[in-house]
Design a protein around this motif. Structure first.
Motif, short mmCIF file in Angstrom:
data_model
loop_
_atom_site.label_atom_id
_atom_site.label_comp_id
_atom_site.label_asym_id
_atom_site.label_seq_id
_atom_site.Cartn_x
_atom_site.Cartn_y
_atom_site.Cartn_z
N TRP A 135 0.90 -1.14 0.02
CA TRP A 135 0.09 0.07 0.11
C TRP A 135 0.82 1.35 0.06
O TRP A 135 1.27 1.60 1.12
N THR A 136 1.34 1.51 -1.39
CA THR A 136 2.26 2.46 -1.44
C THR A 136 1.98 3.87 -0.94
O THR A 136 0.94 4.36 -1.07
N ALA A 137 2.88 4.85 -0.88
CA ALA A 137 2.70 6.29 -0.61
C ALA A 137 1.77 6.92 -1.63
O ALA A 137 0.92 7.56 -1.16
N ARG A 138 2.23 6.51 -2.95
CA ARG A 138 1.31 7.19 -4.01
C ARG A 138 -0.07 6.71 -3.85
O ARG A 138 -1.08 7.38 -4.34
N LEU A 139 -0.17 5.13 -3.77
CA LEU A 139 -1.70 4.76 -3.68
C LEU A 139 -2.40 5.65 -2.90
O LEU A 139 -3.60 6.06 -3.05
N GLN A 140 -2.20 5.92 -1.53
CA GLN A 140 -2.85 6.41 -0.41
C GLN A 140 -2.89 8.02 -0.85
O GLN A 140 -3.95 8.56 -0.65
N GLU A 141 -1.71 8.55 -1.34
CA GLU A 141 -2.02 10.00 -1.71
C GLU A 141 -3.16 10.23 -2.72
O GLU A 141 -3.89 11.14 -2.54
N VAL A 142 -3.31 9.33 -3.82
CA VAL A 142 -4.15 9.61 -4.96
C VAL A 142 -5.59 9.27 -4.35
O VAL A 142 -6.43 9.92 -4.79
N LEU A 143 -5.60 8.10 -3.43
CA LEU A 143 -7.07 7.78 -2.94
C LEU A 143 -7.42 9.09 -1.99
O LEU A 143 -8.62 9.32 -2.17
N ALA A 144 -6.62 9.44 -1.14
CA ALA A 144 -7.08 10.72 -0.26
C ALA A 144 -7.47 11.80 -1.22
O ALA A 144 -8.41 12.74 -1.04
N ARG A 145 -6.80 12.21 -2.52
CA ARG A 145 -6.91 13.32 -3.40
C ARG A 145 -8.40 13.09 -4.08
O ARG A 145 -9.10 14.16 -4.31
N GLU A 146 -8.76 11.71 -4.35
CA GLU A 146 -9.77 11.40 -5.05
C GLU A 146 -11.15 11.44 -4.30
O GLU A 146 -12.19 11.50 -4.82
N MET A 147 -10.95 11.44 -2.69
CA MET A 147 -12.07 11.58 -1.81
C MET A 147 -11.96 12.69 -0.92
O MET A 147 -11.40 12.39 0.17
N PRO A 148 -11.98 13.77 -1.21
CA PRO A 148 -11.65 14.78 -0.52
C PRO A 148 -12.50 14.75 0.68
O PRO A 148 -11.98 15.63 1.80
N SER A 149 -13.72 14.41 0.66
CA SER A 149 -14.48 14.54 1.89
C SER A 149 -14.45 13.45 2.93
O SER A 149 -15.19 13.27 3.86
N ALA A 150 -13.70 12.25 2.44
CA ALA A 150 -13.34 11.20 3.21
C ALA A 150 -12.45 11.53 4.43
O ALA A 150 -11.76 12.49 4.32
N ILE A 151 -12.71 10.84 5.50
CA ILE A 151 -11.71 11.02 6.74
C ILE A 151 -10.85 9.34 6.96
O ILE A 151 -11.48 8.49 6.81
N PHE A 152 -9.74 9.45 6.79
CA PHE A 152 -8.89 8.38 6.68
C PHE A 152 -8.27 8.12 8.08
O PHE A 152 -7.90 8.99 8.79
N ARG A 153 -8.18 6.72 8.52
CA ARG A 153 -7.98 6.28 9.82
C ARG A 153 -6.79 5.23 9.40
O ARG A 153 -7.24 4.25 8.79
N ASP A 154 -5.76 5.06 10.34
CA ASP A 154 -4.91 3.86 10.20
C ASP A 154 -5.40 2.65 10.96
O ASP A 154 -5.72 2.66 12.15
N VAL A 155 -5.94 1.55 10.18
CA VAL A 155 -6.08 0.39 10.78
C VAL A 155 -5.07 -0.73 10.56
O VAL A 155 -5.33 -1.88 10.79
#
Lengths: 330, 330
Positions: A135-155
């Protein structure tokens, strides 16, 4: 849609055990206030759903909404493998287009974000294993960019902690893996002699581990055999080569037996010829440490207490171990 | 401090080739205005410096300043392996404390940030492979948090593009790997018969690949053998099990020969008994596609042109391939 289970690829556990695992994980995310979890660690995907394929070099995940069936998400060509290996309990197999593969400009989480938004989860609290391999830095960066209203938590580690308590079916597979690693070490003892090139010993041991025994076939391991000798053995992660097995210096063989992805690793050290006195002392320390660890490993004891017992025994024999105690098993 | 090179672990290339590779990469980052690159892809670390250990499951990297020697950074216990496998050209072997291992609260990039600041690079333009396996979202998040004045740039694929042009020494290793995969397929043809369990065929093939031939020993592959049959063969990434090899349905054996980490993969399909007509048609399409690809692979041609030739030949035979053409080799 549920996955099929053709001959040879049926889950080692069946639908009921996977359903119970998913329910335990859903209870965890519910307690944490998470709406949906994206689980990308290959072993955790497998544990939750049964999905089994050597496909983790491209982005993939199991998506677990808190209040609905899980979904498999991965490369389109791997959807066929998902249908074959997931026994049930998964609502949908979602395959993405090959154009996302090795495409840093449009990695696959562009597709994942689109699907999560389509499920009404665009503004959800999303649990992600932020420290999972692949789960690379790039994958997460783009997921967060594409879901600007989501809140991400580390599981990270959440599924792993559930996995730590093994079911009877899992323990049965681990016991079979133990028989395989015993046989692999027996082969090593038979083949290894001073002057024999290491790769020949490893070839025999690996073949035995796959060939299996007593109706148990061997699966591929998560880590390859290690076989360094003498001073090189101070480096824990060197693999084999064609160097001859020495006399008068130890070689450790760190290997694993594997049954349906469940591992039983075991490292053993061989020393031919005259064994230097310091290695005899180290052997005594290792034996004492193992006994101390086994004695401390009792119901109610913490892993830290077991580790402390091991380290104390090593210290009592005049050695110092500055790295952690323990080993991933299962 | 330069790494030693004890018997058996010397680099396959030597210091001069690694120095030339590092120089080419430094020229790249200089053109991009990058002050320092953090290269965490295991194959790229190996290509640049020679570092070779099965240690990528913990954070590690090669740090390449634009105007100074490279540095190896990784888990403390792996520093010994770095000293043994890196021939020269590396200024320092930097090992971090075991307390960072599996510590999501304080992952190892806390240590990396401290060291980069210590090198005067706290406000540098830092190139990172943001889409490298094992460089997780958490590692990057913490590195960025600990270096608030730094600017991060994605250098995913930069070393890989340099690697795409092979040196004569690399081509020589790939040719040796090709001999190994040929022998593995010969073993498969000898052992495979209808009714023989697949794991027995794979055990024999894997052992042959490690045992090697003609003075060439076999190394471990980056991917495990695949061996699905019939309808399961539509799923490209299923591995082996103990199912018997069928008659009247094909089984593909997708394997790789490996020499000093350099791979030559090759997939071949066996079909015993009466071969269904549609598989004969698919075989003809595959042969035509391979020939078309070889004809198109000429100096000056792009990979896209080769892929187009392959896809056109497949289409001309009445089949459609909707995934990319090609295969990582080397």
């Amino acid at each position: 849609m549920t996955g099929g289970a053709p001959a040879g690829f049926e889950s080692a556990f069946g639908a009921a055990e996977h359903a119970e695992r998913l329910a335990r994980f859903r209870a965890f995310i519910e307690r944490k206030g998470i709406d949906v979890a994206v689980i990308a660690d290959p072993a955790n995907m497998h544990w939750l759903t049964g999905y089994d394929g050597w496909s983790f070099y491209v982005p993939q995940a199991v998506v677990v909404p808190v209040d609905g069936p899980a979904l498999w998400w991965g490369r389109g060509m791997d959807a066929a493998g998902a249908r074959r290996t997931i026994p049930t309990g998964v609502a949908e197999i979602m395959g993405y287009d090959d154009g996302h593969v090795h495409n840093t400009g449009s990695p696959a989480t562009v597709d994942l974000a689109r699907r999560l938004r389509g499920l009404g989860l665009g503004a959800a609290i999303v649990g992600v294993e932020l420290d999972a391999h692949y789960w690379t830095a790039r994958l997460q960066e783009v997921l967060a960019r594409e879901m600007p209203s989501a809140i991400f938590r580390d599981v990270t580690g959440a599924v792993n902690r559930l996995r730590a308590v093994k079911s009877p079916a899992e323990v049965a597979l681990m016991r079979k893996a133990a028989r395989l690693v015993e046989r692999m070490h027996a082969v090593i003892r038979n083949v290894a002699r001073p002057g024999v090139p290491k790769h020949e010993v490893i070839a025999a041991a690996v073949a035995e581990g796959i060939r299996g025994a007593d109706g148990v076939w061997g699966d591929y391991p998560a880590i390859v055999p290690m076989a360094p000798s003498g001073p090189d053995a101070a480096a824990p992660h060197l693999t084999w080569n064609d160097a001859p097995i020495p006399s008068g210096a130890p070689t450790f063989f760190e290997i694993a037996g594997v049954c349906r992805r469940y591992h039983c690793p075991q490292s053993r050290t061989l020393c031919f010829g005259a064994v230097p006195a310091r290695y005899r002392k180290a052997e005594a320390a290792a034996h004492a440490a193992i006994e101390a660890g086994l004695s401390a490993a009792r119901p109610g004891a913490t892993a830290a207490e077991v580790a402390a017992a091991v380290l104390a025994a090593i210290r009592a024999h005049g050695f110092e171990k500055d790295s952690r105690v323990g080993y991933g098993v299962g």
